[in-house]
Design a protein around this motif. Structure first.
Motif, PDB file in Angstrom:
ATOM      1  N   PRO A 147       0.839  -1.204   0.000  1.00  0.00           N
ATOM      2  CA  PRO A 147       0.000   0.000   0.000  1.00  0.00           C
ATOM      3  C   PRO A 147       0.871   1.250   0.000  1.00  0.00           C
ATOM      4  N   ARG A 201       0.746   5.508   0.256  1.00  0.00           N
ATOM      5  CA  ARG A 201      -0.035   6.695   0.627  1.00  0.00           C
ATOM      6  C   ARG A 201      -1.490   6.337   0.900  1.00  0.00           C
ATOM      7  N   CYS A 202      -1.699   5.226   1.583  1.00  0.00           N
ATOM      8  CA  CYS A 202      -3.036   4.783   1.963  1.00  0.00           C
ATOM      9  C   CYS A 202      -3.283   5.077   3.442  1.00  0.00           C
ATOM     10  N   SER A 203      -4.536   5.093   3.842  1.00  0.00           N
ATOM     11  CA  SER A 203      -4.889   5.279   5.238  1.00  0.00           C
ATOM     12  C   SER A 203      -5.883   4.213   5.672  1.00  0.00           C
ATOM     13  N   PRO A 247       4.228  -1.256   3.725  1.00  0.00           N
ATOM     14  CA  PRO A 247       3.471   0.001   3.747  1.00  0.00           C
ATOM     15  C   PRO A 247       4.399   1.175   3.484  1.00  0.00           C
ATOM     16  N   CYS A 259       2.130   5.425   4.501  1.00  0.00           N
ATOM     17  CA  CYS A 259       0.754   5.111   4.890  1.00  0.00           C
ATOM     18  C   CYS A 259       0.488   5.556   6.329  1.00  0.00           C
ATOM     19  N   VAL A 287      -2.005   1.775  10.012  1.00  0.00           N
ATOM     20  CA  VAL A 287      -1.873   0.448   9.411  1.00  0.00           C
ATOM     21  C   VAL A 287      -1.788  -0.599  10.519  1.00  0.00           C
ATOM     22  N   CYS A 316       5.230   7.675   7.040  1.00  0.00           N
ATOM     23  CA  CYS A 316       4.558   6.411   7.350  1.00  0.00           C
ATOM     24  C   CYS A 316       4.393   6.434   8.868  1.00  0.00           C
TER      25      CYS A 316
END
Length: 510
Positions: free
Chosen positions: A165, A167-169, A192, A195, A198, A229
């Motif tokens: 993943p 730049r996901c949240s 990750p 992110c 996570v 992150c």
């Protein structure tokens, strides 16, 4: 086309998927996903069978359910992985699309008891023969997505990184199995990258590179795409083989912070907990907590290396051990605390902490740590940096450090000192010992250490020297309330020093 019991379930076979292990089902699977998304979301069901597929994209509010006995087989046709723009190894560039991916999505999931087999051998071969025109596809990679769940599946033979993943949240990865051959190149498990929030739990990971790596881009990434992150929890996982158990860096220019690693087992990884970066990267790694970890057959259980040289071997700036000016490109490791750790059959060193001359690793603690070295081992390098000496069954090695606390640390079976510290300030050593003092070596060796408080430690029979000052620069060393009856010498200065430079307070119970 829809399950009569669930109006929100869409079956790939109803949209033309064959599942015979030969026919390409890429279009059928993508059509099913698109129809599901067009209906407002739901579940795409992949029933038992072997489905050959190239790159597919999930859509918002869609769950891809791989039922028991279902296997997605990565297509062997490289044309089925179109070129896209995506972050790879810390910078946005042109890469092959992942087998399963998506950008800017919400509420997506991959779940079930099925398998995703990337069939990565052709990609590994092309990597080795340097015939790739662009970086290899990852198995699963989502970019700029929110509320991502990956649960229960088995992922094998990834062409490169397995779960990535970016730049996901709000990401949850739970109960998955990842298996890539130990010699497969760069087949990290879960990475990750920039992110937030996570959770990685209850996973088994055995791969050809790092098992879990926390990243945040490099100095070459566009500023508008740099992001930390942060808020990462890793727990209840077993990790085997690979270069590292849980790794931070070396891509950490966007910062890494607020990380908890707990209740994990590492078996046969080169390193256990590993932090790595180098001059030029910038970035800050801070507020890391590691607890309740058991390791066996690792080269080095713990490393923090700010001279990481991979990709920059021989670079005069990266490798120079003299102090450089501190700038925004200077990386920093601080506020890192490890406790309740057991390691057995460590081969190269018990720990390796190497800060920069201009930027020491800072505020590091080890508490309730027991490390047993292997009875025999080949000499190797504790981490990847220019100019390192070969080590074999060495104890803790700490250099360029500030505010280090070692509490209830025991090293067994080492060759040489159990603890060696150089070029450091504000050191506290309490309740530390070795039941296997090495002949001719002190338990603790200090070189150019300014301020060391050593208390509550115990010397075992056979101890020749408990603390040795290896040069005339160390000062402010205090031994207080230690149990050193079995030491022939509690303190020895290997090099003569002026009294005003070496001030020792010794209150030794004899």
């Amino acid at each position: 086309m829809q399950d009569q019991h669930n109006l929100f379930a869409f079956h790939v076979r109803a949209f033309g998927a064959c599942g015979d292990g030969t026919t390409s089902d890429t279009r059928a699977i993508q059509a099913t996903i698109d129809r599901c998304a067009g209906a407002g979301g739901g579940t795409v069901v992949v029933s038992a069978g072997a489905y050959v597929t190239g790159a597919i994209e999930l859509r918002s509010h869609v769950t891809l359910l791989l039922e028991a006995g279902a296997t997605l087989l990565g297509s062997q046709d490289m044309a089925e992985y179109p070129l896209i723009s995506a972050r790879w190894e810390g910078v946005e560039r042109t890469t092959h699309a992942p087998l399963i991916g998506g950008r800017g999505l919400q509420n997506v999931a991959i779940m079930g008891r099925g398998t995703i087999d990337g069939r990565g051998q052709p990609w590994w071969d092309a990597y080795h023969t340097k015939t790739l025109g662009a970086p290899r596809p990852r198995l699963v990679s989502f970019t700029e997505c929110d509320n991502v769940v990956i649960e229960g599946i088995t992922a094998i033979n990834s062409p490169s990184w397995t779960i990535n993943p970016v730049r996901c949240s709000n990401v949850r990865i739970q109960g998955i199995t990842i298996r890539n051959p130990a010699d497969s190149p760069n087949t990290d498990g879960i990475n990750p990258d920039s992110c937030r929030n996570v959770r990685i739990a209850d996973c088994y990971i055995s791969v050809g590179d790092d098992c879990v790596t926390i990243k945040s881009g490099t100095e070459d990434e566009r500023p508008d795409m740099q992001a930390p992150c942060e808020n990462i929890a890793i727990t209840n996982c077993t990790m085997a083989d690979g270069h590292g158990g849980v790794v931070i860096g070396s891509e950490m220019s966007g910062d890494v912070r607020n990380v908890v690693i707990s209740n994990c087992v590492f078996v046969g990884t080169d390193r256990g907990i590993r932090l790595k970066s180098r001059r030029g990267r910038g970035g800050l790694v801070e507020d890391i907590r590691v607890s309740n970890i058991v390791m066996t057959d690792v080269l080095c259980p713990l490393t923090m290396n700010l001279y990481y040289a991979c990709g920059r071997w021989g670079d005069a700036t990266v490798s120079d051990k003299q102090a450089h000016p501190v700038t925004s490109a200077t990386p920093r490791f601080r506020h890192i605390h490890l406790s309740h750790i057991t390691a057995r059959n460590a081969k190269v060193a018990a720990a390796f902490l190497f800060g920069l001359a201009e930027m020491p690793v800072e505020d590091i603690s080890l508490s309730d740590v027991t490390i047993g070295m292997a009875e025999s081992a080949e000499a190797g390098y504790a981490d990847m940096a220019d100019g390192l000496e070969l080590m074999e069954r060495a104890g803790l090695y700490i250099r360029n450090a500030r505010r280090i606390r070692l509490h209830q640390v025991e090293v067994r079976g080492q060759a040489g000192p159990a603890i060696r510290i150089a070029d450091a300030h504000q050191i506290e050593i309490s309740g530390c010992t070795t039941p296997t003092p090495a002949p001719g070596a002190p338990v603790i060796a200090l070189q150019n250490v300014q301020g060391a408080f050593i208390h509550g430690c115990h010397a075992y029979p056979g101890t020749e020297v408990f603390v040795q000052l290896d040069d005339e620069r160390s000062s402010g060393v205090a031994l207080v309330g230690n149990h050193l009856d079995h030491a022939e010498q509690s303190l020895r200065a290997a090099v003569a020093a002026e009294p005003e430079n070496i001030q020792i307070t010794a209150e030794i119970e004899r």
